[in-house]
Design a protein around this motif. Structure first.
Motif, PDB file in Angstrom:
ATOM      1  N   ARG A  98       0.835  -1.207   0.000  1.00  0.00           N
ATOM      2  CA  ARG A  98       0.000   0.000   0.000  1.00  0.00           C
ATOM      3  C   ARG A  98       0.867   1.253   0.000  1.00  0.00           C
ATOM      4  NH1 ARG A  98      -3.213  -2.726   4.057  1.00  0.00           N
ATOM      5  NH2 ARG A  98      -2.454  -1.278   5.661  1.00  0.00           N
ATOM      6  N   VAL A  99       1.909   1.228   0.838  1.00  0.00           N
ATOM      7  CA  VAL A  99       2.812   2.376   0.896  1.00  0.00           C
ATOM      8  C   VAL A  99       3.545   2.547  -0.432  1.00  0.00           C
ATOM      9  CG1 VAL A  99       4.852   3.335   2.031  1.00  0.00           C
ATOM     10  CG2 VAL A  99       3.086   2.205   3.389  1.00  0.00           C
ATOM     11  N   THR A 100       3.928   1.425  -1.057  1.00  0.00           N
ATOM     12  CA  THR A 100       4.601   1.495  -2.352  1.00  0.00           C
ATOM     13  C   THR A 100       3.711   2.150  -3.392  1.00  0.00           C
ATOM     14  OG1 THR A 100       5.918  -0.486  -1.881  1.00  0.00           O
ATOM     15  CG2 THR A 100       5.665   0.129  -4.196  1.00  0.00           C
ATOM     16  N   GLY A 101       2.412   1.846  -3.365  1.00  0.00           N
ATOM     17  CA  GLY A 101       1.483   2.487  -4.291  1.00  0.00           C
ATOM     18  C   GLY A 101       1.466   3.996  -4.106  1.00  0.00           C
ATOM     19  N   VAL A 102       1.435   4.440  -2.850  1.00  0.00           N
ATOM     20  CA  VAL A 102       1.416   5.880  -2.572  1.00  0.00           C
ATOM     21  C   VAL A 102       2.722   6.528  -3.008  1.00  0.00           C
ATOM     22  CG1 VAL A 102       1.214   7.651  -0.784  1.00  0.00           C
ATOM     23  CG2 VAL A 102      -0.159   5.571  -0.632  1.00  0.00           C
ATOM     24  N   MET A 103       3.856   5.904  -2.655  1.00  0.00           N
ATOM     25  CA  MET A 103       5.145   6.497  -2.986  1.00  0.00           C
ATOM     26  C   MET A 103       5.358   6.530  -4.499  1.00  0.00           C
ATOM     27  SD  MET A 103       6.040   7.415  -0.086  1.00  0.00           S
ATOM     28  CE  MET A 103       7.601   8.124  -0.613  1.00  0.00           C
ATOM     29  N   SER A 104       4.879   5.503  -5.205  1.00  0.00           N
ATOM     30  CA  SER A 104       4.989   5.507  -6.664  1.00  0.00           C
ATOM     31  C   SER A 104       4.187   6.659  -7.259  1.00  0.00           C
ATOM     32  CB  SER A 104       4.498   4.175  -7.231  1.00  0.00           C
ATOM     33  OG  SER A 104       5.310   3.102  -6.801  1.00  0.00           O
ATOM     34  N   LEU A 105       3.000   6.887  -6.711  1.00  0.00           N
ATOM     35  CA  LEU A 105       2.194   8.018  -7.159  1.00  0.00           C
ATOM     36  C   LEU A 105       2.933   9.330  -6.931  1.00  0.00           C
ATOM     37  CD1 LEU A 105      -0.515   9.439  -7.984  1.00  0.00           C
ATOM     38  CD2 LEU A 105      -1.104   9.344  -5.530  1.00  0.00           C
ATOM     39  N   LEU A 106       3.468   9.525  -5.728  1.00  0.00           N
ATOM     40  CA  LEU A 106       4.134  10.786  -5.391  1.00  0.00           C
ATOM     41  C   LEU A 106       5.340  11.037  -6.296  1.00  0.00           C
ATOM     42  CD1 LEU A 106       4.062  10.587  -1.475  1.00  0.00           C
ATOM     43  CD2 LEU A 106       2.532  11.896  -2.959  1.00  0.00           C
ATOM     44  N   GLU A 107       6.172  10.018  -6.471  1.00  0.00           N
ATOM     45  CA  GLU A 107       7.386  10.203  -7.260  1.00  0.00           C
ATOM     46  C   GLU A 107       7.066  10.329  -8.756  1.00  0.00           C
ATOM     47  OE1 GLU A 107       9.919  11.037  -5.944  1.00  0.00           O
ATOM     48  OE2 GLU A 107      10.083  10.125  -3.966  1.00  0.00           O
ATOM     49  N   GLY A 108       6.151   9.497  -9.237  1.00  0.00           N
ATOM     50  CA  GLY A 108       5.794   9.571 -10.648  1.00  0.00           C
ATOM     51  C   GLY A 108       5.111  10.879 -10.992  1.00  0.00           C
ATOM     52  N   HIS A 109       4.239  11.351 -10.122  1.00  0.00           N
ATOM     53  CA  HIS A 109       3.556  12.628 -10.325  1.00  0.00           C
ATOM     54  C   HIS A 109       4.572  13.761 -10.395  1.00  0.00           C
ATOM     55  CE1 HIS A 109       1.083  16.133  -8.777  1.00  0.00           C
ATOM     56  NE2 HIS A 109       0.338  15.718  -9.768  1.00  0.00           N
ATOM     57  N   ALA A 110       5.565  13.749  -9.498  1.00  0.00           N
ATOM     58  CA  ALA A 110       6.592  14.795  -9.502  1.00  0.00           C
ATOM     59  C   ALA A 110       7.425  14.751 -10.777  1.00  0.00           C
ATOM     60  CB  ALA A 110       7.495  14.663  -8.275  1.00  0.00           C
ATOM     61  N   ASP A 111       7.733  13.549 -11.268  1.00  0.00           N
ATOM     62  CA  ASP A 111       8.491  13.429 -12.514  1.00  0.00           C
ATOM     63  C   ASP A 111       7.693  13.962 -13.703  1.00  0.00           C
ATOM     64  OD1 ASP A 111      10.888  12.495 -11.603  1.00  0.00           O
ATOM     65  OD2 ASP A 111      10.837  10.604 -12.701  1.00  0.00           O
ATOM     66  N   VAL A 112       6.407  13.648 -13.734  1.00  0.00           N
ATOM     67  CA  VAL A 112       5.564  14.133 -14.833  1.00  0.00           C
ATOM     68  C   VAL A 112       5.475  15.656 -14.799  1.00  0.00           C
ATOM     69  CG1 VAL A 112       3.196  14.196 -15.715  1.00  0.00           C
ATOM     70  CG2 VAL A 112       4.227  12.013 -15.070  1.00  0.00           C
ATOM     71  N   VAL A 113       5.346  16.223 -13.602  1.00  0.00           N
ATOM     72  CA  VAL A 113       5.262  17.684 -13.485  1.00  0.00           C
ATOM     73  C   VAL A 113       6.555  18.333 -13.959  1.00  0.00           C
ATOM     74  CG1 VAL A 113       5.064  19.618 -11.877  1.00  0.00           C
ATOM     75  CG2 VAL A 113       3.542  17.643 -11.645  1.00  0.00           C
ATOM     76  N   MET A 114       7.697  17.825 -13.502  1.00  0.00           N
ATOM     77  CA  MET A 114       8.967  18.463 -13.846  1.00  0.00           C
ATOM     78  C   MET A 114       9.234  18.383 -15.351  1.00  0.00           C
ATOM     79  SD  MET A 114      11.524  15.620 -12.128  1.00  0.00           S
ATOM     80  CE  MET A 114      12.950  16.692 -12.029  1.00  0.00           C
ATOM     81  N   ASP A 115       8.791  17.284 -15.980  1.00  0.00           N
ATOM     82  CA  ASP A 115       8.981  17.158 -17.419  1.00  0.00           C
ATOM     83  C   ASP A 115       7.913  17.908 -18.205  1.00  0.00           C
ATOM     84  OD1 ASP A 115      11.234  15.648 -17.034  1.00  0.00           O
ATOM     85  OD2 ASP A 115      10.252  13.709 -17.340  1.00  0.00           O
ATOM     86  N   GLY A 116       6.727  18.052 -17.620  1.00  0.00           N
ATOM     87  CA  GLY A 116       5.669  18.789 -18.291  1.00  0.00           C
ATOM     88  C   GLY A 116       5.891  20.288 -18.257  1.00  0.00           C
ATOM     89  N   VAL A 117       6.323  20.780 -17.123  1.00  0.00           N
ATOM     90  CA  VAL A 117       6.604  22.214 -16.976  1.00  0.00           C
ATOM     91  C   VAL A 117       7.913  22.573 -17.661  1.00  0.00           C
ATOM     92  CG1 VAL A 117       7.101  24.054 -15.314  1.00  0.00           C
ATOM     93  CG2 VAL A 117       5.290  22.391 -14.826  1.00  0.00           C
ATOM     94  N   GLY A 118       8.872  21.653 -17.612  1.00  0.00           N
ATOM     95  CA  GLY A 118      10.227  21.922 -18.047  1.00  0.00           C
ATOM     96  C   GLY A 118      10.403  22.583 -19.390  1.00  0.00           C
TER      97      GLY A 118
END
Length: 343
Positions: free
Chosen positions: A236-256
């Motif tokens: 369950r924690v892995t699901g949350v952490m994957s969301l947090l890290e993946g979301h941040a990667d998408v944002v940094m590449d989308g805004v970048g």
């Protein structure tokens, strides 16, 4: 520093040893160091609006401070964080019969202090930034200046672009937690749930045999100390952490692309670096579960992109509304299952 686990871990020793192992990082003049610190602070401030505009997440007014630290500062901050997160586990272990006391507790706390210090010292040379959601009262954002300088030199990328790129990722984490006030308590609650599964009797003996298996090449240390019930919580924690890290990667590449001219080159070189360098580094990554951490970035980003592409960013934001909307580990791998369940 919090009192959690104060008797079981010599935190002073852990911080001292961890700081020595971490070292100081690349040589840099005082003037340049001041410029890096100022640029990272400015990058974090600038990133707030960029993240909001891209994600639609309305973060609370900045209450979590931004701290630009050296490696020793990161070690001290994370010793504090570790003591908070580990408190429920330590409380469970010390409540059982046969819990160490007196001389055995003093010796054991120093041994554990050395182990934690070695771990923090290794990680202190790797981490570029981190949002600590458990620091009272509202969390804090840490940016590790010497590591940012080290990596931008190692990758031979534009330093100004790279610093803003790092800030975008870490500021996204700050926004995730400040826009979702229940999230930190939810994760801490999972630690309490994990602690409830622990049986002090025989725990050390079983744990050592599993750790031996991990060292011989079968999984990570995290796998080594996880029963089936504990694995369910960790998933369950892995699901949350994957969301947090993946979301941040998408944002940094989308805004970048709109604000960072060399973002494509930075991403290509950084992904290569994430694979690890030498054989010793790869062994340590496996034992510490950092290979799984890298998978969180990759799998979480695929999940976020799939939902955004098929439903939109506003619909993805349903994930932040309540704990029941968080994706499971299996849903991270199958975003359409999450979409069907939540949307």
């Amino acid at each position: 520093m919090t009192s959690g686990g104060a008797g079981m871990v010599d935190w002073t020793l852990a911080v001292s040893l961890g700081s020595r192992i971490a070292g100081e990082g690349p040589r840099i003049s005082r003037t340049e160091a001041d410029e890096v610190v100022a640029e990272l602070r400015a990058g974090a401030d600038r990133s707030t609006g960029l993240v909001r505009d891209f994600t639609g997440l309305a973060a609370a007014e900045r209450t979590a401070p931004v701290l630009v630290v050296d490696r020793a500062g990161w070690v001290a901050a994370n010793a504090d964080g570790f003591s908070t997160v580990l408190a429920p586990v330590v409380d469970k272990l010390t409540a059982g019969k046969g819990a160490p006391s007196g001389w055995s507790l003093a010796v054991g706390s120093r041994v554990t202090g050395v182990e934690v210090g070695a771990l923090l010292g290794f990680l202190a040379g790797k981490v570029l930034g981190q949002f600590d959601p458990f620091h009272e009262p509202n969390g804090r954002l840490l940016l590790v200046a010497p590591n940012v300088v080290h990596v931008e030199r190692e990758l031979d990328v534009d330093p100004h672009d790279f610093r803003l790129w790092v800030c975008l990722h870490e500021e996204t984490h700050r926004v995730q937690f400040t826009a979702t006030p229940w999230l930190a308590d939810h994760l801490l609650g999972e630690m309490h749930a994990l602690a409830d599964t622990l049986e002090p009797a025989g725990l050390l003996e079983d744990g050592l045999s599993r750790i031996s298996e991990a060292v011989r090449g079968h999984g990570s240390l995290l796998d080594a100390v996880s029963s089936p019930e504990q694995k369910e919580i960790i998933d369950r924690v892995t699901g949350v952490m994957s969301l947090l890290e993946g979301h941040a990667d998408v944002v940094m590449d989308g805004v970048g692309p709109g604000v960072i001219p060399s973002v494509a080159s930075i991403r290509r070189k950084f992904n290569q670096r994430r694979k690890g360098a030498g054989s010793l580094d790869k062994i340590l990554r496996r034992l510490l579960g950092l290979d799984a951490k890298m998978a969180q970035y990759r799998d979480g980003a695929k999940f976020v992109r799939h939902v955004v592409d098929h439903a939109g960013m506003a619909e993805l934001n349903a994930v932040w509304e309540r704990p029941e909307n968080l994706p499971s580990k299996s849903e991270i791998a199958d975003p359409s299952a999450w979409t069907a369940r939540v949307l």
